[in-house]
Design a protein around this motif. Structure first.
Motif, PDB file in Angstrom:
ATOM      1  N   CYS A  90      -9.287   3.248  -4.746  1.00 17.40           N
ATOM      2  CA  CYS A  90      -8.487   2.090  -5.150  1.00 17.40           C
ATOM      3  C   CYS A  90      -7.979   2.243  -6.583  1.00 17.40           C
ATOM      4  O   CYS A  90      -6.860   1.823  -6.896  1.00 17.40           O
ATOM      5  N   ASP A  91      -8.795   2.843  -7.446  1.00 17.13           N
ATOM      6  CA  ASP A  91      -8.336   3.122  -8.815  1.00 17.13           C
ATOM      7  C   ASP A  91      -7.109   4.027  -8.783  1.00 17.13           C
ATOM      8  O   ASP A  91      -6.133   3.798  -9.517  1.00 17.13           O
ATOM      9  N   GLU A  94      -4.090   2.117  -7.587  1.00 12.26           N
ATOM     10  CA  GLU A  94      -3.565   1.254  -8.646  1.00 12.26           C
ATOM     11  C   GLU A  94      -2.742   2.063  -9.647  1.00 12.26           C
ATOM     12  O   GLU A  94      -1.698   1.607 -10.128  1.00 12.26           O
ATOM     13  N   SER A  95      -3.171   3.287  -9.914  1.00 10.71           N
ATOM     14  CA  SER A  95      -2.496   4.106 -10.923  1.00 10.71           C
ATOM     15  C   SER A  95      -1.134   4.609 -10.458  1.00 10.71           C
ATOM     16  O   SER A  95      -0.279   4.927 -11.292  1.00 10.71           O
ATOM     17  N   SER A  97       0.751   2.979  -7.861  1.00 14.83           N
ATOM     18  CA  SER A  97       1.504   1.959  -7.143  1.00 14.83           C
ATOM     19  C   SER A  97       2.755   1.535  -7.893  1.00 14.83           C
ATOM     20  O   SER A  97       2.847   1.631  -9.121  1.00 14.83           O
ATOM     21  N   GLY A 101       1.665  -3.573  -6.660  1.00 10.92           N
ATOM     22  CA  GLY A 101       0.676  -2.923  -5.812  1.00 10.92           C
ATOM     23  C   GLY A 101       1.226  -2.238  -4.587  1.00 10.92           C
ATOM     24  O   GLY A 101       0.474  -1.654  -3.814  1.00 10.92           O
ATOM     25  N   THR A 131       2.182   0.741   2.654  1.00 12.13           N
ATOM     26  CA  THR A 131       1.350  -0.231   1.945  1.00 12.13           C
ATOM     27  C   THR A 131       0.456  -0.979   2.927  1.00 12.13           C
ATOM     28  O   THR A 131      -0.732  -1.203   2.651  1.00 12.13           O
ATOM     29  N   HIS A 151     -11.193  -5.431  -5.831  1.00 16.53           N
ATOM     30  CA  HIS A 151     -10.394  -4.533  -6.657  1.00 16.53           C
ATOM     31  C   HIS A 151      -9.008  -5.131  -6.898  1.00 16.53           C
ATOM     32  O   HIS A 151      -8.366  -5.620  -5.965  1.00 16.53           O
ATOM     33  N   PRO A 152      -8.516  -5.118  -8.125  1.00 17.88           N
ATOM     34  CA  PRO A 152      -7.208  -5.730  -8.396  1.00 17.88           C
ATOM     35  C   PRO A 152      -6.060  -5.084  -7.647  1.00 17.88           C
ATOM     36  O   PRO A 152      -5.085  -5.775  -7.311  1.00 17.88           O
ATOM     37  N   TRP A 153      -6.160  -3.778  -7.355  1.00 15.51           N
ATOM     38  CA  TRP A 153      -5.082  -3.170  -6.571  1.00 15.51           C
ATOM     39  C   TRP A 153      -5.004  -3.808  -5.194  1.00 15.51           C
ATOM     40  O   TRP A 153      -3.913  -4.141  -4.715  1.00 15.51           O
ATOM     41  N   ALA A 156      -3.392  -7.261  -5.261  1.00 17.48           N
ATOM     42  CA  ALA A 156      -1.940  -7.197  -5.471  1.00 17.48           C
ATOM     43  C   ALA A 156      -1.232  -6.663  -4.231  1.00 17.48           C
ATOM     44  O   ALA A 156      -0.196  -7.201  -3.813  1.00 17.48           O
TER      45      ALA A 156
END
Length: 295
Positions: A90-91, A94-95, A97, A101, A131, A151-153, A156
């Motif tokens: 997920c990190d 996020e990096s 996206s 997201g 997605t 997770h914030p990703w 979003a």
């Protein structure tokens, strides 16, 4: 009809990737989650993403949304065992996206050898298909892994998919529609609007639940079990008898060599066999989820 698990095991031993052999053993209780996680880690890159042909028609080493999907499928299968690799993936998501997201269909590759053209010729713009297939699987992982769920990703990407589905006003491509419906099935437990959006997408399904895949082979279709492989909220879109008939058909499609076929074209000899191994484990998993296989 009965599934011949011994024949399936022999097919996988003869033709399949170590990953799919381990996934099958996990299903039958012959392997521990750690063995499956070790197999999928061979496709992992230092950035936390997955490539190296984990998506069989995308042979390139670069981390890709398609690789993320298949890694997350494994993380779902090993539950309730959790792995920090899931949150690390997920990190990575996020990096890479887009704002909000969302993900493009695929990222560029340096060497397209053995890759399907649709993976290497995609635009760097938002893809609901990619997605939805990554976020939907991550939601199912998150049901047992709070590091993924929070997770914030994922938050979003879920919001972005819901809004994109809300804006769908014409029939999507059959594969995109299947992943959007599966995403909503996974989101249903935590996002109340998913139920109404399932009805919205259901308007684009024929009564049979069978859609031809535009651009695919003449006999390539998305069928009810592609949209709703396991009992859940999305099953309301399909006639119960039609689902039972599809399960009968899936059970009957086991070949004399013990494996299941695929109807779509592959783009390398390795991918042809790898897809059959993947399809064989997937078929048995679906049949088990619908109480058609017990052990």
């Amino acid at each position: 009809m009965t599934v011949n698990l011994n024949a399936a095991a022999s097919f996988l031993a003869t033709h399949a990737r170590v990953l799919d052999r381990r996934r099958f053993q996990l299903l039958t209780g012959e392997a521990k989650p750690q063995a499956v996680l070790a197999a999928v880690e061979g496709y992992r890159n230092a950035d936390g993403g997955y490539g190296w042909g984990l998506e069989p028609d995308l042979r390139a080493p670069e981390s890709q949304p398609g690789g993320a999907l298949h890694a997350l499928e494994v993380f779902e299968e090993v539950a309730p065992t959790a792995t920090p690799l899931a949150a690390e993936l997920c990190d990575w998501l996020e990096s890479v996206s887009l704002p909000g997201g969302g993900l493009p269909f695929a990222f560029p590759v340096a060497d397209p050898a053995g890759c399907a053209p649709f993976w290497t010729q995609s635009a760097p713009t938002f893809s609901l298909q990619s997605t939805a297939f990554v976020a939907g699987t991550a939601l199912r992982v998150g049901a047992r892994d709070q590091a993924v769920a929070k997770h914030p990703w994922l938050t979003a990407a879920t919001d972005t998919c819901l809004e994109a589905i809300r804006r769908v006003d014409s029939a999507p491509h059959a594969i995109e529609l299947s992943f959007a419906i599966r995403f909503l099935d996974a989101a249903h437990a935590t996002r109340p609007e998913a139920d109404e959006l399932l009805d919205h997408l259901g308007k684009f399904l024929p009564d049979s639940g069978i859609l031809h895949v535009a651009g695919g082979a003449d006999d390539e279709f998305m069928r009810p079990l592609d949209f709703a492989p396991a009992p859940g909220p999305a099953r309301k879109l399909f006639d119960r008898k039609a689902v039972e008939s599809e399960l009968d058909d899936l059970e009957a499609r086991q070949q004399d060599d013990g494996g299941w076929p695929v109807v779509f074209a592959s783009y390398s000899p390795a991918a042809t066999l790898e897809w059959r191994g993947y399809a064989t484990v997937s078929a048995i998993s679906v049949l088990r989820a619908n109480s058609r296989v017990n052990w």
